[in-house]
Enzyme design. Sequence first.
Site, PDB file in Angstrom:
ATOM      1  N   LYS A  76      -7.172  -1.181  -1.701  1.00 29.54           N
ATOM      2  CA  LYS A  76      -5.829  -0.729  -1.463  1.00 29.54           C
ATOM      3  C   LYS A  76      -5.856  -0.484   0.131  1.00 29.54           C
ATOM      4  O   LYS A  76      -6.906  -0.043   0.735  1.00 29.54           O
ATOM      5  CB  LYS A  76      -5.702   0.727  -1.716  1.00 29.54           C
ATOM      6  CG  LYS A  76      -5.506   1.075  -3.150  1.00 29.54           C
ATOM      7  CD  LYS A  76      -3.930   0.629  -3.480  1.00 29.54           C
ATOM      8  CE  LYS A  76      -3.590   0.986  -5.005  1.00 29.54           C
ATOM      9  NZ  LYS A  76      -2.200   0.742  -5.179  1.00 29.54           N
ATOM     10  N   ASP A 135      -4.180  -5.000  -2.415  1.00 27.60           N
ATOM     11  CA  ASP A 135      -2.890  -4.355  -2.380  1.00 27.60           C
ATOM     12  C   ASP A 135      -2.418  -3.838  -1.030  1.00 27.60           C
ATOM     13  O   ASP A 135      -3.061  -2.553  -0.593  1.00 27.60           O
ATOM     14  CB  ASP A 135      -2.955  -3.357  -3.663  1.00 27.60           C
ATOM     15  CG  ASP A 135      -1.406  -2.785  -3.997  1.00 27.60           C
ATOM     16  OD1 ASP A 135      -0.433  -3.492  -3.244  1.00 27.60           O
ATOM     17  OD2 ASP A 135      -1.168  -2.196  -4.876  1.00 27.60           O
ATOM     18  N   GLU A 179      -1.360  -8.421  -2.857  1.00 31.00           N
ATOM     19  CA  GLU A 179      -0.263  -7.765  -3.530  1.00 31.00           C
ATOM     20  C   GLU A 179       0.695  -7.412  -2.450  1.00 31.00           C
ATOM     21  O   GLU A 179       0.345  -6.443  -1.630  1.00 31.00           O
ATOM     22  CB  GLU A 179      -0.688  -6.862  -4.403  1.00 31.00           C
ATOM     23  CG  GLU A 179       0.433  -6.622  -5.726  1.00 31.00           C
ATOM     24  CD  GLU A 179      -0.363  -5.455  -6.529  1.00 31.00           C
ATOM     25  OE1 GLU A 179       0.625  -4.736  -7.476  1.00 31.00           O
ATOM     26  OE2 GLU A 179      -1.542  -5.435  -6.771  1.00 31.00           O
ATOM     27  N   ASP A 230       5.103  -7.190  -6.353  1.00 31.91           N
ATOM     28  CA  ASP A 230       5.291  -5.882  -7.050  1.00 31.91           C
ATOM     29  C   ASP A 230       6.422  -5.097  -6.846  1.00 31.91           C
ATOM     30  O   ASP A 230       7.382  -5.161  -7.571  1.00 31.91           O
ATOM     31  CB  ASP A 230       3.889  -5.084  -6.694  1.00 31.91           C
ATOM     32  CG  ASP A 230       3.668  -3.863  -7.421  1.00 31.91           C
ATOM     33  OD1 ASP A 230       4.438  -3.660  -8.544  1.00 31.91           O
ATOM     34  OD2 ASP A 230       3.133  -2.899  -7.252  1.00 31.91           O
ATOM     35  N   LYS A 233       4.596  -4.331 -14.654  1.00 33.32           N
ATOM     36  CA  LYS A 233       4.274  -2.910 -14.993  1.00 33.32           C
ATOM     37  C   LYS A 233       5.217  -2.363 -16.032  1.00 33.32           C
ATOM     38  O   LYS A 233       6.496  -2.463 -15.819  1.00 33.32           O
ATOM     39  CB  LYS A 233       4.100  -1.927 -13.797  1.00 33.32           C
ATOM     40  CG  LYS A 233       3.172  -2.424 -12.675  1.00 33.32           C
ATOM     41  CD  LYS A 233       2.965  -1.525 -11.562  1.00 33.32           C
ATOM     42  CE  LYS A 233       2.130  -1.750 -10.597  1.00 33.32           C
ATOM     43  NZ  LYS A 233       2.175  -1.101  -9.499  1.00 33.32           N
TER      44      LYS A 233
END
EC number: 5.1.1.-
Length: 284
Positions: A104, A130, A156, A179, A201
């Site tokens: 992250k 991400d 991402e 995303d 998702k």
Amino acid sequence: MPYPRYGETIAQSVEEVRKAARTFAQPMRHSDLEQLMPAGAARNALDCALWDWKAKKFGQSVSSLASLPPLADVITAFTISLDRSDIMAQQAAKAAHMPLLKIKLGDAPHDAERMRAIHEAAPKARLIVDANEGWTFDTLQELAPTAAACGVELIEQPLRAGEDGILESYYAPVPLCADESFHGTISIATLAKRYSAVNIKLDKIGGLSAAIRQCRAVQSAGMDIFIGCMVGSSLAMMPALHLAPLARWVDLDGPLLLAKDRANGLTIKDGVIKVSRSGLWGFP
């Protein structure tokens, strides 16, 4: 899990489920749900419950009913949370035996340092990043070569959704994944001009039924599939796990971030989800 990014709350989602239950006096169809409810956590819950009900009613697995490949053990990403580079390196060192780490990022001035520290702490692990919409285009251009040098396989959502049109003219040294940009009315064809992969998702897309269709569309556009999740129990992961055979990357470590999972939950050990025919979801 309701998605705060789009204004969802637990109370709102529960009420949506109750309203849908009052609407139908007979078993729902997936198409009925999609006409009645917007994409989101509530529709995902009902759509997945309907798949489980069908599996039990007809005595077939969801994989069979949905014409999906059979379930198999799968590597899932293990998340390294955003923090100081030394703390993230410590997290990575503890998880260095995991096959795939998800880093992250989004605090641009120190993100290059973070990537290098994690790569040094876990040199054998595959890495994905991400950025959570936290970079500008200039930052992406600056940090992408560092990501490539650290062996990062995927970045991402580097830019904010709605500000990523500039990616159509950008040659990325590391493949980019949509995303938050994969939401609303934007088409797969448009995404394919900007990204190499799409994170699907179930809570965001509104169920397994919609996710299956979108997986096929992403494949047809020549992009890779990334199956992701919100933080949730094994029950929330099981439907998404059925899409894992279609994906290049899987990030279904949500149960590992909970204080307590459901009984008979998934076994996730050393970065691998072990599939079993439990009574959790999706089997007769």
